[in-house]
Design a protein around this motif. Structure first.
Motif: not given
Lengths: 190, 337
Positions: A106-112, A155-159, A161-162, A180-184
């Motif tokens: 779930w990590l995207k650059e700049q995320d805190t 599939t999202v940009e981090t690879g 899959v939702v 926390r749940t991986g859900e949309y």
């Protein structure tokens, strides 16, 4: 190093046990009528994530663990280690894949993120509760299909899959995901 | 490493307890009682019924100081000292025995008692005790009266059962608590899945086994009196003249929870003095602060305590039992912590 006596035990306390930093998750006080008092304690080993149970005589003490939770910005990863930066001090730490665990997807650059540091070494990484990520791959939805309850994976940009997004979500769109749940959760603007 | 300002992260520094929110804001929010109004009414009804039962049986209510210049010498009872005033009492026993020696007749007391360092699902530093004394009754007769009280307050329970302390260990764990070594008890603890931080002496191991394994294994759905505690755990009960290795002390359990502790009372002043001195020596050996023997209690014994039996019952736990609750905080208006 500071130490805690059993009468200071409470959930959330970070202590050293058998050489590993642990967090107390439950503390039960036990005392037969006129007898010796005990604390029956459940702890999570912060290195291994295993849960231990340990019984202490009232009055025994344990060494405090130098464990701190800090907010840091995710910078980049080379697949084996993940770099985070303290936005105030610009200090960087590298977290191992073991410490990053599932959060990595779930990590995207700049995320805190919240990092648990033990003696300055990352033990675990928690991503923000919600992240906004771009959908990079998903089956096309049917035109105007906003009403049906059907879902499809994306599939999202981090690879990551939702598994269930509404059929109307298209590639290139931004979606908000509950890490926390991986859900949309919803579509997002940014 | 510090959290970046404005990041909203919570930083737990080594040596500090986890975050406490702004104390003033917390106090403003937590003015409410924990016990519901319905619980307060149920508690009031229990107090009324306890008094009605004892009044009907010919006892009368006394009030003795909560704050007194002496305290028990017991190693495991920690009293709250109030500088310049003495100690908050962990039980009204000493004062009530002085009343008995002065010719009070059968009496009871219902009110708060204080034990430092006792906090948990079934323990509170301040809790409510009902204590009563019956002149001329032996321990079995007093147990009969307690069983009558329970029939009245917990009518769905089955008939009472009596289990000697030693048998409770033999039946539950197959170990003789009078002869087992610390090593054997340690092995039993481990076999029960109880992981000790540091090894225990035999007495401590027995205490832990009793609370963690034996008491919860006692038959449920009925009052269980554990009797014949060993002489080493006699407190202020007299020893059994026929079996002096045992004391005429008993505890009442309902569904694994200790509700009461009772004695056929020790009458011999010399024995009282001897036990007090032994406690003081043990306190010294353990690094505990000294606790002098209550000289007025001793004097009352020398004057002569009428043969009697007494019991101390935890009212909060009895209410928990009536309501099917597991946490003492739920039955108190403003539980500490």
């Amino acid at each position: 190093m500071a130490s805690y006596s059993t009468n200071e035990f409470r959930s959330g306390l970070k202590v050293m046990l058998d050489g590993d930093p642990c967090e107390i998750i439950e503390n039960e006080f036990v005392k037969p009528g006129k007898g010796q008092a005990f604390n029956r304690v459940r702890l999570r080993n912060l290195k291994t994530s295993r849960v231990w149970e340990r019984t202490f005589k009232s009055g025994e003490s344990v060494e405090a663990a130098d464990v701190v939770d800090v907010q840091m910005q995710y910078l980049y990863s080379d697949g084996e280690s993940w770099c985070f930066m303290d936005a105030a001090s610009f200090e960087q730490v590298f977290a191992s894949s073991a410490a990053v665990g599932d959060s990595g997807k779930w990590l995207k650059e700049q995320d805190t993120c919240t990092l648990t540091l033990w003696d300055g070494v990352p033990l675990s990484v928690s991503p923000p509760n919600h992240v906004v990520l771009k959908v990079t791959e998903t089956d096309p939805g049917l035109r105007g299909d906003t009403a049906t309850g059907g879902t499809k994976p994306a599939t999202v940009e981090t690879g990551a899959v939702v598994t269930r997004v509404p059929l109307f979500v298209e590639e290139g769109e931004l979606i908000k995901v509950d890490t926390r749940t991986g859900e949309y959760i919803s579509r997002a603007k940014e | 490493m510090t959290a970046p300002p404005g990041a909203g992260g919570r930083v737990h520094r080594a040596g500090q307890a986890p975050d406490v929110a702004d104390p003033a804001a917390t106090a403003a929010e937590d003015w409410r009682p924990v016990a519901s109004p319905d619980m307060l009414r149920r508690r009031a009804r229990l107090l009324r019924e306890l008094r009605a039962f004892l009044d009907a049986h010919g006892l009368y209510e006394v009030q003795t100081p909560l704050l007194a210049p002496a305290a028990p010498t017991d190693l495991h009872i920690h009293c709250i000292g109030v500088p310049g005033h003495g100690w908050l009492q962990p039980s009204p026993e000493f004062a009530m025995k002085r009343l008995l020696a002065a010719g009070s007749g059968d009496i009871y007391q219902l009110g708060p008692v204080f034990r430092a360092g006792e906090a948990g699902r079934r323990h509170a530093v301040e809790f409510t005790m009902l204590e009563w004394y019956r002149i001329g009754m032996d321990a079995p007769a007093l147990r009969g009266e307690i069983a009558d009280l329970l029939r009245h307050l917990l009518p769905t329970l089955g008939p009472p059962l009596t289990v000697p302390w030693r048998s409770a260990f033999l039946d539950t764990l197959g170990v003789d608590p009078l002869t087992a070594s610390a090593g054997e008890l340690d092995a039993i603890l481990r076999a029960q899945g109880i992981d000790l931080h540091a090894s225990l002496d035999a007495a401590a191991a027995l205490d832990l086994l009793f609370d963690a394994v034996v008491a919860p294994s006692l038959p449920r759905g009925r009052p269980v009196f554990v009797t014949a505690f060993p002489a080493a755990q006699a407190a202020l009960a007299m020893l059994d003249p026929e079996h002096p290795e045992c004391a005429l002390r008993f505890e009442l359990f309902v569904d694994g929870v200790e509700l009461a502790n009772g004695y056929q009372e020790l009458l011999d002043a010399d024995e009282l003095e001897r036990r007090g001195a032994a406690d003081r020596a043990a306190r010294r050996a353990s690094g505990l602060p000294d606790q002098p023997v209550d000289s007025r209690l001793l004097a009352a014994h020398r004057h002569g305590l009428p043969p009697c039996s007494g019991v101390a019952l935890g009212v909060d736990r009895l209410l928990m039992c009536q309501c099917g609750l597991e946490d003492i905080a739920a039955v108190q208006a403003f539980p500490a912590g």
